[in-house]
Design a protein around this motif. Sequence first.
Motif, PDB file in Angstrom:
ATOM      1  N   SER A  17      43.470  41.597  32.172  1.00  0.00           N
ATOM      2  CA  SER A  17      42.960  41.814  33.530  1.00  0.00           C
ATOM      3  C   SER A  17      42.083  43.061  33.584  1.00  0.00           C
ATOM      4  O   SER A  17      41.051  43.080  34.268  1.00  0.00           O
ATOM      5  CB  SER A  17      44.125  41.943  34.519  1.00  0.00           C
ATOM      6  OG  SER A  17      44.907  40.769  34.538  1.00  0.00           O
ATOM      7  N   GLU A  23      35.899  42.389  38.915  1.00  0.00           N
ATOM      8  CA  GLU A  23      36.776  41.555  39.741  1.00  0.00           C
ATOM      9  C   GLU A  23      37.982  42.342  40.242  1.00  0.00           C
ATOM     10  O   GLU A  23      38.438  42.141  41.375  1.00  0.00           O
ATOM     11  CB  GLU A  23      37.248  40.342  38.933  1.00  0.00           C
ATOM     12  CG  GLU A  23      36.123  39.367  38.594  1.00  0.00           C
ATOM     13  CD  GLU A  23      36.569  38.320  37.592  1.00  0.00           C
ATOM     14  OE1 GLU A  23      37.163  37.308  38.028  1.00  0.00           O
ATOM     15  OE2 GLU A  23      36.338  38.517  36.399  1.00  0.00           O
ATOM     16  N   THR A  27      39.540  42.905  44.112  1.00  0.00           N
ATOM     17  CA  THR A  27      40.845  42.311  44.438  1.00  0.00           C
ATOM     18  C   THR A  27      41.936  43.368  44.523  1.00  0.00           C
ATOM     19  O   THR A  27      42.297  43.815  45.602  1.00  0.00           O
ATOM     20  CB  THR A  27      41.229  41.242  43.381  1.00  0.00           C
ATOM     21  OG1 THR A  27      41.185  41.821  42.073  1.00  0.00           O
ATOM     22  CG2 THR A  27      40.283  40.063  43.435  1.00  0.00           C
ATOM     23  N   HIS A 244      50.424  42.972  37.687  1.00  0.00           N
ATOM     24  CA  HIS A 244      49.268  42.110  37.906  1.00  0.00           C
ATOM     25  C   HIS A 244      48.864  41.485  36.584  1.00  0.00           C
ATOM     26  O   HIS A 244      48.530  42.182  35.630  1.00  0.00           O
ATOM     27  CB  HIS A 244      48.099  42.910  38.484  1.00  0.00           C
ATOM     28  CG  HIS A 244      48.377  43.511  39.821  1.00  0.00           C
ATOM     29  ND1 HIS A 244      48.307  42.788  40.989  1.00  0.00           N
ATOM     30  CD2 HIS A 244      48.725  44.781  40.175  1.00  0.00           C
ATOM     31  CE1 HIS A 244      48.601  43.575  42.016  1.00  0.00           C
ATOM     32  NE2 HIS A 244      48.857  44.781  41.545  1.00  0.00           N
ATOM     33  N   GLU A 246      46.761  37.904  34.628  1.00  0.00           N
ATOM     34  CA  GLU A 246      45.611  37.029  34.869  1.00  0.00           C
ATOM     35  C   GLU A 246      46.054  35.621  35.234  1.00  0.00           C
ATOM     36  O   GLU A 246      45.226  34.726  35.361  1.00  0.00           O
ATOM     37  CB  GLU A 246      44.684  37.008  33.646  1.00  0.00           C
ATOM     38  CG  GLU A 246      45.251  36.357  32.414  1.00  0.00           C
ATOM     39  CD  GLU A 246      46.105  37.294  31.582  1.00  0.00           C
ATOM     40  OE1 GLU A 246      46.387  36.937  30.425  1.00  0.00           O
ATOM     41  OE2 GLU A 246      46.501  38.376  32.065  1.00  0.00           O
ATOM     42  N   HIS A 248      49.559  33.233  37.278  1.00  0.00           N
ATOM     43  CA  HIS A 248      50.815  33.248  38.024  1.00  0.00           C
ATOM     44  C   HIS A 248      51.986  33.012  37.079  1.00  0.00           C
ATOM     45  O   HIS A 248      51.828  32.408  36.013  1.00  0.00           O
ATOM     46  CB  HIS A 248      50.820  32.148  39.091  1.00  0.00           C
ATOM     47  CG  HIS A 248      49.943  32.435  40.270  1.00  0.00           C
ATOM     48  ND1 HIS A 248      50.192  33.453  41.147  1.00  0.00           N
ATOM     49  CD2 HIS A 248      48.810  31.815  40.707  1.00  0.00           C
ATOM     50  CE1 HIS A 248      49.267  33.458  42.096  1.00  0.00           C
ATOM     51  NE2 HIS A 248      48.407  32.473  41.847  1.00  0.00           N
ATOM     52  N   LYS A 302      52.193  39.143  40.117  1.00  0.00           N
ATOM     53  CA  LYS A 302      51.095  38.556  40.877  1.00  0.00           C
ATOM     54  C   LYS A 302      49.923  38.204  39.967  1.00  0.00           C
ATOM     55  O   LYS A 302      49.748  38.788  38.892  1.00  0.00           O
ATOM     56  CB  LYS A 302      50.610  39.540  41.958  1.00  0.00           C
ATOM     57  CG  LYS A 302      51.639  39.886  43.021  1.00  0.00           C
ATOM     58  CD  LYS A 302      50.987  40.621  44.186  1.00  0.00           C
ATOM     59  CE  LYS A 302      50.015  39.730  44.932  1.00  0.00           C
ATOM     60  NZ  LYS A 302      49.468  40.365  46.155  1.00  0.00           N
ATOM     61  N   ASN A 303      49.121  37.260  40.424  1.00  0.00           N
ATOM     62  CA  ASN A 303      47.849  36.962  39.787  1.00  0.00           C
ATOM     63  C   ASN A 303      46.830  37.969  40.327  1.00  0.00           C
ATOM     64  O   ASN A 303      46.551  38.008  41.531  1.00  0.00           O
ATOM     65  CB  ASN A 303      47.419  35.533  40.121  1.00  0.00           C
ATOM     66  CG  ASN A 303      46.149  35.113  39.394  1.00  0.00           C
ATOM     67  OD1 ASN A 303      45.233  35.916  39.213  1.00  0.00           O
ATOM     68  ND2 ASN A 303      46.085  33.866  38.984  1.00  0.00           N
ATOM     69  N   PHE A 305      43.808  38.077  40.366  1.00  0.00           N
ATOM     70  CA  PHE A 305      42.556  37.569  40.919  1.00  0.00           C
ATOM     71  C   PHE A 305      42.771  36.594  42.073  1.00  0.00           C
ATOM     72  O   PHE A 305      41.852  35.936  42.515  1.00  0.00           O
ATOM     73  CB  PHE A 305      41.734  36.960  39.782  1.00  0.00           C
ATOM     74  CG  PHE A 305      41.591  37.933  38.637  1.00  0.00           C
ATOM     75  CD1 PHE A 305      40.774  39.052  38.759  1.00  0.00           C
ATOM     76  CD2 PHE A 305      42.334  37.780  37.470  1.00  0.00           C
ATOM     77  CE1 PHE A 305      40.682  39.986  37.736  1.00  0.00           C
ATOM     78  CE2 PHE A 305      42.242  38.708  36.447  1.00  0.00           C
ATOM     79  CZ  PHE A 305      41.417  39.811  36.574  1.00  0.00           C
ATOM     80  N   GLU A 306      44.019  36.535  42.545  1.00  0.00           N
ATOM     81  CA  GLU A 306      44.347  35.823  43.774  1.00  0.00           C
ATOM     82  C   GLU A 306      45.188  36.749  44.643  1.00  0.00           C
ATOM     83  O   GLU A 306      46.400  36.559  44.820  1.00  0.00           O
ATOM     84  CB  GLU A 306      45.106  34.525  43.473  1.00  0.00           C
ATOM     85  CG  GLU A 306      44.279  33.487  42.745  1.00  0.00           C
ATOM     86  CD  GLU A 306      45.037  32.166  42.563  1.00  0.00           C
ATOM     87  OE1 GLU A 306      45.954  31.887  43.374  1.00  0.00           O
ATOM     88  OE2 GLU A 306      44.715  31.436  41.614  1.00  0.00           O
ATOM     89  N   GLU A 308      45.669  37.332  47.733  1.00  0.00           N
ATOM     90  CA  GLU A 308      46.358  36.886  48.940  1.00  0.00           C
ATOM     91  C   GLU A 308      47.654  36.146  48.629  1.00  0.00           C
ATOM     92  O   GLU A 308      48.503  35.982  49.496  1.00  0.00           O
ATOM     93  CB  GLU A 308      45.429  35.968  49.763  1.00  0.00           C
ATOM     94  CG  GLU A 308      44.107  36.623  50.169  1.00  0.00           C
ATOM     95  CD  GLU A 308      44.316  37.940  50.894  1.00  0.00           C
ATOM     96  OE1 GLU A 308      45.211  38.009  51.750  1.00  0.00           O
ATOM     97  OE2 GLU A 308      43.571  38.905  50.592  1.00  0.00           O
ATOM     98  N   HIS A 309      47.818  35.694  47.390  1.00  0.00           N
ATOM     99  CA  HIS A 309      49.030  34.960  47.014  1.00  0.00           C
ATOM    100  C   HIS A 309      50.170  35.952  46.802  1.00  0.00           C
ATOM    101  O   HIS A 309      50.003  36.959  46.103  1.00  0.00           O
ATOM    102  CB  HIS A 309      48.791  34.153  45.743  1.00  0.00           C
ATOM    103  CG  HIS A 309      49.815  33.095  45.499  1.00  0.00           C
ATOM    104  ND1 HIS A 309      51.116  33.392  45.123  1.00  0.00           N
ATOM    105  CD2 HIS A 309      49.758  31.746  45.587  1.00  0.00           C
ATOM    106  CE1 HIS A 309      51.801  32.274  44.979  1.00  0.00           C
ATOM    107  NE2 HIS A 309      51.001  31.257  45.258  1.00  0.00           N
TER     108      HIS A 309
END
Length: 485
Positions: A17, A23, A27, A244, A246, A248, A302-303, A305-306, A308-309
């Motif tokens: 990551s 990116e 994020t 974090h 890359e 889920h 967490k991912n 690069f997402e 909000e998830h």
Amino acid sequence: MTDQTTRHTVEKIGGTSMSRTKELLETVLIGDRKGADLYQRIFVVSAYAGMTDDLLEHKKSGEPGVYALFASAESGWAWGDALTAVADKMYAQNECIFSDEGARQSANRFARERIEGVRSCLIDLSRLCSFGHFQLQQHLLTVREMLASLGEAQSAFNTSLLLNLNGVRARMIDLTGWRDEAQYTLDETIERALADVDLSAELPIVTGYTQCREALMGTYDRGYSEVTLSRLTVVTGAREAIIHKEFHLSSADPRLVSPDAVRVIGETNYDVADQLSNMGMEAIHPWAAKSLRQAGIPLRVKNAFEPEHPGTVIRSDLDAQAPQVEIVTGLSNVYAFEFYDQNMVGVKGYDVEILEALKRHMVWIIAKTSNANTITHFLKGSMKAIKRVEADLSSVFQSAEISLRKIALVSAIGRDLGSTRVLAQAMRALSDAGIEPLGVHDLLRKVDLQVIVEPEQFEATIAALHKGLIEDWDVAPQQRLHAAA
């Protein structure tokens, strides 16, 4: 560190990551945050992808890096060329990250100072150890620590500089012990480094490696950054630790199972995290998880690069509401080390010598089975190391028959696998897929079901168990029978 009314988070970013810097700014690091929302966070950063492999040795292939070349008497000065190649790679990374010429030059100066400082140190150590009174072997752990810390130092410096360029008040917190005159415990090192940090107005960017009396590399090897994350979280009293990645934390690898069928795990507990670690799929290093678990602090995966998830929450008090497999994973390159000796019947502690040999050659034990005259260890390690174990034991137990074969081990893991339906459905799923297991381990703890198969059946076994134990789990029995008919 000043007292805070709002409890903060401690967040770690993995190497893959970290290499996606632009990116990350959009994020995890900045995103839509403004003002006070940018702070009350501490970041622990790993080295950029591949950098630690080049500094030590490749984690998967074992190809030697600077450390392995330096430690090898046969390599001569090849380690110096390898260190120069690492420097060039760092400059290339800086070129990709910084469009501002001044910032890029600053990042290059930092990298150059660290690289050349280490080079000088290793040259002096080589000269010193050319005298018989000084043995290189006694200094190799320190060398390994020093080299590993170069990657984390670069990424921490670059990240803090990049954030400053983007209007965030970030500060590099260097825990690598670079030119420090004293050494402290891990917790003391953290407390001293953060003593004057105001989390409400500063964003600390912390090196993933910490130089301390405990010598993290000696105990945890390359799991050190998660140990740093864990102790930072506990020592600073954070409300949550976040890792974090890359991807889920999902019910299976989407490269092996249809991405449409794979599910993100919403929550689980540290018991499941331990089983994942044993399968080489670390949500977090077991020792790091222990600190968080004992402190009652949840971990969120967490991912990166997402953003909000919500990711996956791991806590010690999250029991399953019903028996359910949560994830299917495994290892495709495992050795079954079978030790058969009829003289062991009725002898207590017969396997002590086996365990000592495995420990001596640093071979990882994944699982173990035994009966009256046979002990089988399922091992992860190099063939060379395992052959050394075999040679050691053959000389001690001359009546024993020792066999070695390559297998794959697939594990279905969940907080509660207590239902007899789990084993029955697993066997049905394997049968439907035409897979005949070499062995099955269904242990009393009921948190994992291990299936041993031929290596070429590894991927098919994961897909079959995922379908039978996760995708089709809620299908009523009569519906399954109807579908079969």
